[in-house]
Design an enzyme around this catalytic site. Sequence first.
Site, PDB file in Angstrom:
ATOM      1  N   SER A   1       8.034  63.352 -91.008  1.00  0.00           N
ATOM      2  CA  SER A   1       7.443  62.069 -90.650  1.00  0.00           C
ATOM      3  C   SER A   1       6.056  62.352 -90.102  1.00  0.00           C
ATOM      4  O   SER A   1       5.784  63.447 -89.601  1.00  0.00           O
ATOM      5  CB  SER A   1       8.300  61.321 -89.624  1.00  0.00           C
ATOM      6  OG  SER A   1       8.592  62.123 -88.498  1.00  0.00           O
TER       7      SER A   1
ATOM      8  N   GLU B   1       2.619  60.874 -87.847  1.00  0.00           N
ATOM      9  CA  GLU B   1       2.137  59.916 -86.854  1.00  0.00           C
ATOM     10  C   GLU B   1       0.627  59.730 -86.992  1.00  0.00           C
ATOM     11  O   GLU B   1      -0.123  60.696 -87.093  1.00  0.00           O
ATOM     12  CB  GLU B   1       2.482  60.409 -85.447  1.00  0.00           C
ATOM     13  CG  GLU B   1       2.077  59.428 -84.346  1.00  0.00           C
ATOM     14  CD  GLU B   1       2.698  59.786 -83.009  1.00  0.00           C
ATOM     15  OE1 GLU B   1       3.946  59.874 -82.946  1.00  0.00           O
ATOM     16  OE2 GLU B   1       1.951  60.004 -82.045  1.00  0.00           O
TER      17      GLU B   1
ATOM     18  N   ASP C   1       1.854  54.986 -71.128  1.00  0.00           N
ATOM     19  CA  ASP C   1       1.036  55.565 -70.063  1.00  0.00           C
ATOM     20  C   ASP C   1       0.630  54.489 -69.063  1.00  0.00           C
ATOM     21  O   ASP C   1       0.575  53.304 -69.401  1.00  0.00           O
ATOM     22  CB  ASP C   1      -0.212  56.212 -70.657  1.00  0.00           C
ATOM     23  CG  ASP C   1       0.107  57.390 -71.548  1.00  0.00           C
ATOM     24  OD1 ASP C   1       1.102  58.087 -71.266  1.00  0.00           O
ATOM     25  OD2 ASP C   1      -0.618  57.606 -72.544  1.00  0.00           O
TER      26      ASP C   1
ATOM     27  N   PHE D   1      -5.574  67.166 -73.636  1.00  0.00           N
ATOM     28  CA  PHE D   1      -4.447  66.302 -73.952  1.00  0.00           C
ATOM     29  C   PHE D   1      -3.145  66.932 -73.468  1.00  0.00           C
ATOM     30  O   PHE D   1      -2.275  66.253 -72.897  1.00  0.00           O
ATOM     31  CB  PHE D   1      -4.411  66.045 -75.453  1.00  0.00           C
ATOM     32  CG  PHE D   1      -3.355  65.078 -75.904  1.00  0.00           C
ATOM     33  CD1 PHE D   1      -3.039  63.958 -75.149  1.00  0.00           C
ATOM     34  CD2 PHE D   1      -2.681  65.284 -77.102  1.00  0.00           C
ATOM     35  CE1 PHE D   1      -2.070  63.059 -75.572  1.00  0.00           C
ATOM     36  CE2 PHE D   1      -1.710  64.398 -77.526  1.00  0.00           C
ATOM     37  CZ  PHE D   1      -1.408  63.290 -76.760  1.00  0.00           C
TER      38      PHE D   1
ATOM     39  N   HIS E   1       8.249  66.269 -87.242  1.00  0.00           N
ATOM     40  CA  HIS E   1       7.352  65.140 -87.017  1.00  0.00           C
ATOM     41  C   HIS E   1       5.971  65.708 -86.740  1.00  0.00           C
ATOM     42  O   HIS E   1       5.792  66.523 -85.830  1.00  0.00           O
ATOM     43  CB  HIS E   1       7.833  64.315 -85.819  1.00  0.00           C
ATOM     44  CG  HIS E   1       7.017  63.084 -85.564  1.00  0.00           C
ATOM     45  ND1 HIS E   1       7.138  61.943 -86.322  1.00  0.00           N
ATOM     46  CD2 HIS E   1       6.069  62.812 -84.618  1.00  0.00           C
ATOM     47  CE1 HIS E   1       6.310  61.020 -85.861  1.00  0.00           C
ATOM     48  NE2 HIS E   1       5.644  61.522 -84.846  1.00  0.00           N
TER      49      HIS E   1
END
Length: 303
Positions: free
Chosen positions: A16, A18, A110, A221, A271
């Site tokens: 998958s 994103e 968040d 990040f 993913h």
Amino acid sequence: MRASRFAKRTKPLNVSFEFFPPNTDEMERTLWSSIERLAPLGPNFVSVTYGAGGTTRERTHATVRRIIGDTGLTPAAHLTCVGATREEVDEIVRGYYAAGVRHIVALRGDPAGGAGDRYQPHPGGYANAAELTAGIKRIAADIEVSVSAYPEKHPDSATVDADIDMLKAKVDAGASRAITQFFFENDFYFHYLERVRARGIHIPIVPGLIPVQNFQTMTRFAARCGTSVPSWLAERFEGLENDVATRKLIAISVAAEQALDLLDQGVNDFHFYTMNRADLVYAICHLLGLRPQDMRAPALQAS
């Protein structure tokens, strides 16, 4: 010898992808070019994120609607608890359902003020992803709900056990899949999986992988989401700040090594956090043995 891997594999390889919604015309073109490039690999679904604090909500909705209308892909829309009442979130769920969405990635989200702020539930809103999952399933029981998992613990969780308690609550509320935050040491994933299974959680825990497009950006990040960056990884990218071409080669090498090791240890679901860049992800999928299912896949319609 790695050459025998594909002959030994008996389970299908599932992937998958994103993406995040674009906020400029150039990013729009990059996004849809990436979707078109990866679509022939036949992903189980493609997910579309919210920004911090739900700031890209409308662009997320627009992207999901276009995926439904212009491609044959199955979209999974991200949905968070941030900045909305239960009634407002429920209305979004109903809108997605009416548009044909049958898969939602349910997240707490968040803090509205960004990383570093203390999370505060919206007054009258869903307090966490477990409540959100229950709300989604109450509205439409046939919506598939995926949730997040954290091999190195969510930054806001006091302990790993408390983190797994929350995962259990999300599963009890109706989640049928968990997708992990990205990680770079596979031992973290397998140790986490052992603890999750010991708690009686048996849904798929799909590893989330990120090809490192820019090491410095990724490091910032990672610090926000609680992912450790090993010293060996920093060493591989050392001195390449202004060498984009070599960075790409190193990024493919690092991500492929990680993915192939997971494959060797029995993992068949992956993913990918694509960062809206297709080439690295496509190359890694190729190295895993995934090939285009239909080279005649329809091109995206012009917007």
